[in-house]
Scaffold this motif. Structure first.
Motif, PDB file in Angstrom:
ATOM      1  N   ILE A  85       0.720  -1.340  -0.148  1.00 16.42           N
ATOM      2  CA  ILE A  85       0.072   0.140  -0.075  1.00 16.42           C
ATOM      3  C   ILE A  85       0.825   1.125  -0.105  1.00 16.42           C
ATOM      4  O   ILE A  85       2.121   1.345   0.484  1.00 16.42           O
ATOM      5  CB  ILE A  85      -1.051   0.067   1.162  1.00 16.42           C
ATOM      6  CG1 ILE A  85      -0.174  -0.002   2.491  1.00 16.42           C
ATOM      7  CG2 ILE A  85      -1.935  -0.941   1.038  1.00 16.42           C
ATOM      8  CD1 ILE A  85      -1.252   0.209   3.853  1.00 16.42           C
ATOM      9  N   SER A  86       0.401   2.495  -0.554  1.00 14.10           N
ATOM     10  CA  SER A  86       1.022   3.454  -0.621  1.00 14.10           C
ATOM     11  C   SER A  86       0.579   4.464   0.459  1.00 14.10           C
ATOM     12  O   SER A  86      -0.610   4.696   0.795  1.00 14.10           O
ATOM     13  CB  SER A  86       1.008   4.512  -1.843  1.00 14.10           C
ATOM     14  OG  SER A  86       1.372   3.511  -2.957  1.00 14.10           O
ATOM     15  N   GLU A  88       0.630  -4.476   3.183  1.00 11.42           N
ATOM     16  CA  GLU A  88      -0.518  -4.174   3.860  1.00 11.42           C
ATOM     17  C   GLU A  88      -0.450  -4.855   5.160  1.00 11.42           C
ATOM     18  O   GLU A  88       0.023  -6.053   5.400  1.00 11.42           O
ATOM     19  CB  GLU A  88      -1.568  -5.297   2.906  1.00 11.42           C
ATOM     20  CG  GLU A  88      -2.910  -4.708   3.005  1.00 11.42           C
ATOM     21  CD  GLU A  88      -3.702  -5.583   1.991  1.00 11.42           C
ATOM     22  OE1 GLU A  88      -3.989  -6.871   1.902  1.00 11.42           O
ATOM     23  OE2 GLU A  88      -4.269  -4.927   1.054  1.00 11.42           O
ATOM     24  N   GLY A  89      -1.195  -4.387   6.048  1.00 13.97           N
ATOM     25  CA  GLY A  89      -1.263  -4.671   7.296  1.00 13.97           C
ATOM     26  C   GLY A  89      -0.165  -4.190   8.210  1.00 13.97           C
ATOM     27  O   GLY A  89       0.125  -4.256   9.483  1.00 13.97           O
ATOM     28  N   ALA A  90       0.708  -3.185   7.683  1.00 11.32           N
ATOM     29  CA  ALA A  90       1.706  -2.509   8.244  1.00 11.32           C
ATOM     30  C   ALA A  90       1.185  -1.280   9.222  1.00 11.32           C
ATOM     31  O   ALA A  90      -0.129  -0.847   8.978  1.00 11.32           O
ATOM     32  CB  ALA A  90       2.704  -1.700   7.113  1.00 11.32           C
ATOM     33  N   THR A  91       1.820  -0.970  10.365  1.00 13.13           N
ATOM     34  CA  THR A  91       1.760  -0.030  11.172  1.00 13.13           C
ATOM     35  C   THR A  91       2.155   1.473  10.889  1.00 13.13           C
ATOM     36  O   THR A  91       3.084   1.562  10.139  1.00 13.13           O
ATOM     37  CB  THR A  91       1.871  -0.742  12.633  1.00 13.13           C
ATOM     38  OG1 THR A  91       3.386  -0.522  12.773  1.00 13.13           O
ATOM     39  CG2 THR A  91       1.476  -1.956  13.138  1.00 13.13           C
ATOM     40  N   ALA A  92       1.648   2.496  11.789  1.00 16.08           N
ATOM     41  CA  ALA A  92       2.346   3.667  11.734  1.00 16.08           C
ATOM     42  C   ALA A  92       3.897   3.538  11.990  1.00 16.08           C
ATOM     43  O   ALA A  92       4.640   4.209  11.090  1.00 16.08           O
ATOM     44  CB  ALA A  92       1.474   4.535  12.601  1.00 16.08           C
ATOM     45  N   GLN A  93       4.087   2.891  12.799  1.00 14.14           N
ATOM     46  CA  GLN A  93       5.385   2.630  13.182  1.00 14.14           C
ATOM     47  C   GLN A  93       6.199   1.935  12.135  1.00 14.14           C
ATOM     48  O   GLN A  93       7.262   2.629  11.956  1.00 14.14           O
ATOM     49  CB  GLN A  93       5.542   1.819  14.508  1.00 14.14           C
ATOM     50  CG  GLN A  93       7.009   1.275  15.034  1.00 14.14           C
ATOM     51  CD  GLN A  93       7.681   2.367  15.683  1.00 14.14           C
ATOM     52  OE1 GLN A  93       7.063   2.831  16.826  1.00 14.14           O
ATOM     53  NE2 GLN A  93       8.815   2.571  15.601  1.00 14.14           N
ATOM     54  N   LEU A 123      -2.389   0.692   8.851  1.00 11.79           N
ATOM     55  CA  LEU A 123      -2.757   1.663   7.986  1.00 11.79           C
ATOM     56  C   LEU A 123      -3.447   1.038   6.861  1.00 11.79           C
ATOM     57  O   LEU A 123      -3.407   0.035   6.630  1.00 11.79           O
ATOM     58  CB  LEU A 123      -1.253   2.107   7.387  1.00 11.79           C
ATOM     59  CG  LEU A 123      -0.498   2.918   8.403  1.00 11.79           C
ATOM     60  CD1 LEU A 123       1.096   3.169   7.697  1.00 11.79           C
ATOM     61  CD2 LEU A 123      -0.909   4.227   9.056  1.00 11.79           C
ATOM     62  N   ARG A 124      -4.096   2.204   6.224  1.00  9.79           N
ATOM     63  CA  ARG A 124      -4.884   1.782   5.072  1.00  9.79           C
ATOM     64  C   ARG A 124      -3.973   2.627   3.571  1.00  9.79           C
ATOM     65  O   ARG A 124      -3.363   3.522   3.935  1.00  9.79           O
ATOM     66  CB  ARG A 124      -6.292   2.488   5.057  1.00  9.79           C
ATOM     67  CG  ARG A 124      -6.980   1.448   6.171  1.00  9.79           C
ATOM     68  CD  ARG A 124      -8.340   1.917   6.197  1.00  9.79           C
ATOM     69  NE  ARG A 124      -8.263   3.078   6.754  1.00  9.79           N
ATOM     70  CZ  ARG A 124      -9.576   3.728   7.286  1.00  9.79           C
ATOM     71  NH1 ARG A 124     -10.525   3.386   7.050  1.00  9.79           N
ATOM     72  NH2 ARG A 124      -9.442   4.994   7.610  1.00  9.79           N
ATOM     73  N   GLU A 125      -4.669   2.171   2.478  1.00 15.07           N
ATOM     74  CA  GLU A 125      -4.026   2.649   1.207  1.00 15.07           C
ATOM     75  C   GLU A 125      -4.321   4.184   1.407  1.00 15.07           C
ATOM     76  O   GLU A 125      -5.348   4.899   1.794  1.00 15.07           O
ATOM     77  CB  GLU A 125      -4.756   2.362   0.105  1.00 15.07           C
ATOM     78  CG  GLU A 125      -4.429   2.854  -1.304  1.00 15.07           C
ATOM     79  CD  GLU A 125      -2.987   2.330  -1.726  1.00 15.07           C
ATOM     80  OE1 GLU A 125      -2.304   3.085  -2.514  1.00 15.07           O
ATOM     81  OE2 GLU A 125      -2.320   1.436  -1.360  1.00 15.07           O
TER      82      GLU A 125
END
Length: 112
Positions: free
Chosen positions: A5-6, A26-31, A67-69
């Protein structure tokens, strides 16, 4: 392979802002996005554990937020002054000024 995702990671300084577009799984966090952006190395004053807060589109969010796209992760600088204290000071000064102004206006009316 996980979808990518961007997102953007932003750190605003007084004179400019650094906006870093990153691709994260996909599934990554803000950190995860902040670490991938390279801003922690570029700005060693950033301390996510104690000093700086993080948000997504101007809404505070924990570093664990998934996060989302097209999310915009924002790293906030610490406040220079406590806004509550500034408001208290202004209110106190405002009351003193109004009271003084009221006494002057009352004295002028009595003389008429």
């Amino acid at each position: 392979m996980a979808e990518q995702i961007s997102v953007e990671v932003v750190y605003a300084l007084r004179e400019r802002q650094d906006v870093v577009p990153v691709k994260v799984p996909e599934g990554a966090t803000a950190q995860d996005a902040i670490e991938a952006s390279g801003l922690l190395a570029k700005h060693p004053e950033i301390d996510l554990s104690t000093i700086n807060k993080v948000g997504i589109y101007a809404k505070l969010a924990p570093l664990s937020t998934v996060l989302r796209e097209r999310d915009r992760v924002e790293i906030y600088r610490p406040l220079i002054a406590d806004p509550k204290e500034v408001r208290r000071k202004r209110a106190k000064e405002g009351k003193v000024m109004k009271k003084g102004g009221g006494d002057d206006a009352g004295g002028a009316e009595e003389g008429q």
